[in-house]
Structure formats: C-alpha cells, structure tokens
Enzyme design. Structure first.
Site, mmCIF file in Angstrom:
data_model
loop_
_atom_site.group_PDB
_atom_site.id
_atom_site.type_symbol
_atom_site.label_atom_id
_atom_site.label_comp_id
_atom_site.label_asym_id
_atom_site.label_seq_id
_atom_site.Cartn_x
_atom_site.Cartn_y
_atom_site.Cartn_z
ATOM 1 N N CYS A 297 0.735 -1.282 -0.069
ATOM 2 C CA CYS A 297 -0.122 0.060 0.129
ATOM 3 C C CYS A 297 0.918 1.373 0.032
ATOM 4 O O CYS A 297 1.595 1.613 1.016
ATOM 5 C CB CYS A 297 -0.920 -0.067 1.404
ATOM 6 S SG CYS A 297 -1.751 1.316 1.326
ATOM 7 N N CYS B 45 -0.336 4.002 2.412
ATOM 8 C CA CYS B 45 -0.091 3.812 3.706
ATOM 9 C C CYS B 45 1.384 4.076 4.006
ATOM 10 O O CYS B 45 1.842 4.615 5.024
ATOM 11 C CB CYS B 45 -0.533 2.467 3.988
ATOM 12 S SG CYS B 45 -2.144 1.742 3.562
ATOM 13 N N ASP B 46 2.230 3.724 3.315
ATOM 14 C CA ASP B 46 3.616 3.570 3.622
ATOM 15 C C ASP B 46 4.631 4.330 2.593
ATOM 16 O O ASP B 46 5.885 4.592 3.032
ATOM 17 C CB ASP B 46 4.154 1.987 3.275
ATOM 18 C CG ASP B 46 3.506 1.076 4.202
ATOM 19 O OD1 ASP B 46 2.821 1.617 5.261
ATOM 20 O OD2 ASP B 46 3.298 -0.170 3.736
HETATM 21 C C1 LIG Z 1 0.696 -3.687 5.922
HETATM 22 C C2 LIG Z 1 -0.523 -2.719 5.681
HETATM 23 C C3 LIG Z 1 -0.374 -1.658 6.255
HETATM 24 C C4 LIG Z 1 -1.328 -0.638 6.004
HETATM 25 N N1 LIG Z 1 -1.341 0.857 6.712
HETATM 26 C C5 LIG Z 1 -2.400 1.318 6.500
HETATM 27 C C6 LIG Z 1 -2.112 2.985 7.125
HETATM 28 O O1 LIG Z 1 -1.139 3.129 7.592
HETATM 29 N N2 LIG Z 1 -3.178 3.569 6.892
HETATM 30 C C7 LIG Z 1 -4.459 3.210 6.420
HETATM 31 O O2 LIG Z 1 -5.453 4.094 6.479
HETATM 32 N N3 LIG Z 1 -4.510 1.845 6.029
HETATM 33 C C8 LIG Z 1 -3.476 1.208 6.023
HETATM 34 N N4 LIG Z 1 -3.800 -0.310 5.713
HETATM 35 C C9 LIG Z 1 -5.003 -0.412 4.955
HETATM 36 C C10 LIG Z 1 -5.975 -0.924 6.190
HETATM 37 O O3 LIG Z 1 -5.297 -1.992 6.892
HETATM 38 C C11 LIG Z 1 -7.351 -1.467 5.557
HETATM 39 O O4 LIG Z 1 -7.760 -0.364 4.845
HETATM 40 C C12 LIG Z 1 -8.327 -1.825 6.708
HETATM 41 O O5 LIG Z 1 -7.904 -2.830 7.536
HETATM 42 C C13 LIG Z 1 -9.655 -2.135 6.053
HETATM 43 O O6 LIG Z 1 -10.540 -2.665 7.364
HETATM 44 P P1 LIG Z 1 -11.682 -3.804 7.153
HETATM 45 O O7 LIG Z 1 -12.308 -3.675 8.633
HETATM 46 O O8 LIG Z 1 -12.327 -3.337 6.111
HETATM 47 O O9 LIG Z 1 -10.895 -5.052 6.911
HETATM 48 P P2 LIG Z 1 -9.761 -5.931 7.452
HETATM 49 O O10 LIG Z 1 -9.045 -4.706 8.395
HETATM 50 O O11 LIG Z 1 -9.084 -6.689 6.377
HETATM 51 O O12 LIG Z 1 -10.388 -6.907 8.436
HETATM 52 C C14 LIG Z 1 -11.373 -7.836 8.027
HETATM 53 C C15 LIG Z 1 -11.786 -8.723 9.191
HETATM 54 O O13 LIG Z 1 -12.448 -9.639 8.752
HETATM 55 C C16 LIG Z 1 -12.436 -11.027 9.553
HETATM 56 N N5 LIG Z 1 -12.877 -12.084 8.767
HETATM 57 C C17 LIG Z 1 -12.550 -12.291 7.250
HETATM 58 N N6 LIG Z 1 -13.380 -13.374 7.068
HETATM 59 C C18 LIG Z 1 -14.069 -13.936 8.017
HETATM 60 C C19 LIG Z 1 -15.058 -14.940 8.466
HETATM 61 N N7 LIG Z 1 -15.088 -15.728 7.199
HETATM 62 N N8 LIG Z 1 -15.495 -14.829 9.595
HETATM 63 C C20 LIG Z 1 -15.131 -14.280 10.458
HETATM 64 N N9 LIG Z 1 -14.317 -13.068 10.251
HETATM 65 C C21 LIG Z 1 -13.822 -13.055 9.016
HETATM 66 C C22 LIG Z 1 -11.083 -10.810 9.424
HETATM 67 O O14 LIG Z 1 -10.388 -11.995 10.472
HETATM 68 C C23 LIG Z 1 -10.510 -9.394 10.046
HETATM 69 O O15 LIG Z 1 -10.786 -9.578 11.506
HETATM 70 C C24 LIG Z 1 -2.715 -0.921 5.683
HETATM 71 C C25 LIG Z 1 -3.093 -2.240 5.086
HETATM 72 C C26 LIG Z 1 -1.843 -3.232 5.043
HETATM 73 C C27 LIG Z 1 -1.851 -4.542 4.534
#
Ligand SMILES: Cc1cc2nc3c(=O)[nH]c(=O)nc-3n(C[C@H](O)[C@H](O)[C@H](O)COP(=O)(O)OP(=O)(O)OC[C@H]3O[C@@H](n4cnc5c(N)ncnc54)[C@H](O)[C@@H]3O)c2cc1C
Length: 309
Positions: free
Chosen positions: A131, A134-135
């Site tokens: 990303c 992000c980084d």
């Molecule tokens: C290395 C890295 C660095 C990042 N740095 C930044 C940053 O600095 N700033 C920023 O704004 N964004 C950053 N991001 C992006 C950010 O992490 C995502 O946009 C954000 O986490 C999305 O949130 P979400 O809740 O949609 O999904 P996610 O964080 O992906 O969470 C999904 C959840 O769903 C659960 N899940 C999936 N399938 C199932 C199932 N079948 N049953 C039960 N639970 C399930 C998972 O276990 C998890 O808990 C970064 C991403 C990465 C990978």
C-alpha cells in the site's frame, strides 16, 4: 437470537461494533482468523486522525476493540463458515455452531494478492509493502529508488503517488503494455520519474540475509534474461481478493467479488449491511473502513427500529 452480528474485527467491524453497542444492541462481533484485521500487520499508522505521533497498528486495533467492549460489544473468536440469508432471522454457521440474527454487518475485508515469493514474505514490512498510500511517505523510502509491480490502474496510481517520495520509480509489469485505463497509462508513461520494465517479473527480493530490501531480481519472460534493480522498497500492486466468497449467489457482488452497496451501507438483502474493504476497491484505508462501519451500524439500528415498531 442476536439483534446484530458483525463479521470481522478490522476498522470497519470494530467501528460498527462501537456504534451498535452504544445503541444498546449488544452486538456479537466475530474476529475471524485475523483478530484486529489487516492493520495489525503494520507497525506505525501515520494517517489515522487523532494520533499526531502515529500509532502502532496493533495498538490502534486493541484500543478500538476496548472502546466497543466498554459499551457492551461481545467480541468472540470465530469464523463464519456458512450463511443462510433466505429467511428471517438469518442463520449463520460459526465454527460449526448455529447463530440466528436479525441483522448482519459484513466487514470481512480484502486480502492482498502476493507474488508468492519466500523473500517477499520474509521482508514484508521491511521494505516490502502492499500500500503506497499507507507506507510511501515513510522515511525509509524517501529519495530512494522504488519498485512497483503491476500493470493495472492500482499499480499506476501507486507509481504516480510514489513519485513524490522516491528518486526513481521502476514499474515492473509482466506484459508489454499496461492494463490500466488509457489516461492513467499515458500519465504514468509520460512521467519523468517512472521507468517501465516490460515483460518482466520479480523472482526474488534482495536481501533476506540483511533483513531489509536492497533490490529485486528480475526475469524477462520473453528472453529469460536476469537482472538486478537496486531499490529500497518493493510495492506489490497486483490486486486484491475481497473476502466475500461465502456470500456469492446471495449478496450482489461485482465482477471482482466486491460487495455492491446499495444506498450507502445496505445490500440487496434487507437487514444485511456492509462496511470496509470488502465493498471498497477504491480507497482501502483504515479511516474509510471505519467510516463505512459507522454508516452500516446506523443503518442496522434504523432497520431494527422500523422492524420492532
Ligand atoms: C501492511 C499494511 C499497512 C497498512 N497501513 C495502513 C495505514 O497506514 N493507514 C491506513 O489507513 N490503512 C492502512 N492499511 C489498509 C487498512 O489496513 C485497511 O484499509 C483496513 O484494515 C480495512 O479494514 P476492514 O475492517 O475493511 O478489513 P480488515 O482489516 O481486512 O479486517 C477484516 C476482518 O474480517 C475478518 N474475517 C474475514 N473473513 C471472516 C470470516 N469468514 N469469519 C469471521 N471473520 C472474518 C478478519 O479476520 C478480519 O478481522 C494497511 C494495510 C496493510 C496490509
């Protein structure tokens, strides 16, 4: 019978948990295999508002969980295995057990596509990232040569964004032209800081022994010629896989598997709401996921209110 079940404990799920908990709905929140979601895999998050010094990703997610629990959210380890959304209440299978619920908030996120190299895995967060937004601004990447892998719109956006920080951006693509939209491709190819490497794939990230990224080994897929590019960072931008396979055939998904939201956070099934990266292929940020979690929670609350009038 649950009033609200939230699938996922990333920024979207935990924000939905906070809002529904504060509305006295005592949501059941399932962690899935990655409690805290994607942000737990990163070190410092510098762009989440309210933390001028930045905050460790894991700590941020723990705080979000604590805040939701303070108002009555029940966070449980559990993986959703099956859903039946054909009747009311909805019937979920979670680790073999049946859970019934009046509303469902899907916040299952999206996984990054990886190159599948051992060295890529070993150097993740040590110069390998998925990303640029992000980084890209991290000090380790400033004024350094950087490599972006990919040829679609996302890869182009990442490359253009990184021109603000890197000295030169090597764009490595396995084909001889970009897959991105024409306007994006033209912008990238006209940029003096971006250097394309066609018909090429990364075969190794260097240098695992030194525990940081110093370069990548490239192979030309047409000639098999190998070369090494020096760089301080590898940005892998070859796409995402939304975690929505369970909902195929029930919830409307786009061609890439992202849930298609209807009127904000609703879906085609009344009572099922969606938030975060599983429905967002554009922004994919912690704050946007959190915002969508808030919207899904408010929609769920209103739906329940109307149902129980
Ligand atoms: C290395 C890295 C660095 C990042 N740095 C930044 C940053 O600095 N700033 C920023 O704004 N964004 C950053 N991001 C992006 C950010 O992490 C995502 O946009 C954000 O986490 C999305 O949130 P979400 O809740 O949609 O999904 P996610 O964080 O992906 O969470 C999904 C959840 O769903 C659960 N899940 C999936 N399938 C199932 C199932 N079948 N049953 C039960 N639970 C399930 C998972 O276990 C998890 O808990 C970064 C991403 C990465 C990978």
């Amino acid at each position: 019978m649950e009033k609200v079940v939230i699938i996922g404990t990333g920024c979207a799920g935990l924000t939905a948990a906070l809002y529904t908990a504060r509305a006295n709905l005592a949501p059941l929140v399932l962690t899935g295999k990655q409690p805290g979601g994607l942000l737990t895999t990163t070190s410092t998050v510098e762009n989440f508002p309210g933390f001028p010094e930045g905050i460790d990703g894991y700590e941020l997610m723990q705080r979000m969980q604590k805040q939701a629990e303070r108002f009555g959210a029940r966070v449980q380890f559990g993986v959703l295995e099956k859903v039946d959304l054909s009747g009311k209440p909805f019937v979920l299978t979670v680790d073999g057990e049946t859970v019934q619920t009046q509303t469902l908030i899907i916040a299952t996120g999206a996984s990054h596509r990886h190159l599948g190299l051992e060295s890529e895995h070993k150097l993740e967060n040590k110069g390998v990232t998925f990303c640029a937004t992000c980084d890209g601004a991290l000090p380790m990447f400033r004024s350094q040569p950087l490599v972006v892998v990919g040829g679609g719109d996302s890869a182009c956006e990442e490359a253009l964004y990184l021109t603000r920080f890197g000295s030169v951006i090597h764009l490595v693509h396995r084909r001889e032209s970009l897959r991105a939209s024409r306007i994006m491709a033209e912008r990238v190819l006209a940029h003096p800081k971006i250097k394309p490497h066609w018909d090429s794939v990364v075969t190794e990230v260097l240098d695992v022994k030194q525990d940081k990224v110093l370069g990548v080994r490239l192979k030309n897929v047409k000639t098999n010629a190998e070369s090494v590019l020096d760089c301080a960072g590898l940005f892998v931008a070859i796409g995402h896989i939304p975690n929505t396979q369970l909902f195929q055939g029930t919830i409307h998904l786009d061609d890439n598997g992202y849930i298609i939201p209807k009127k904000g956070a609703s879906t085609n099934v009344p009572g099922v709401f969606v938030a975060g990266d599983c429905a967002d292929h554009v922004y994919r940020q912690a704050i946007t996921a959190a915002g969508m979690g808030c919207a899904a929670a408010i929609e769920a609350e209103r739906y329940l209110e109307a149902l129980n009038q």
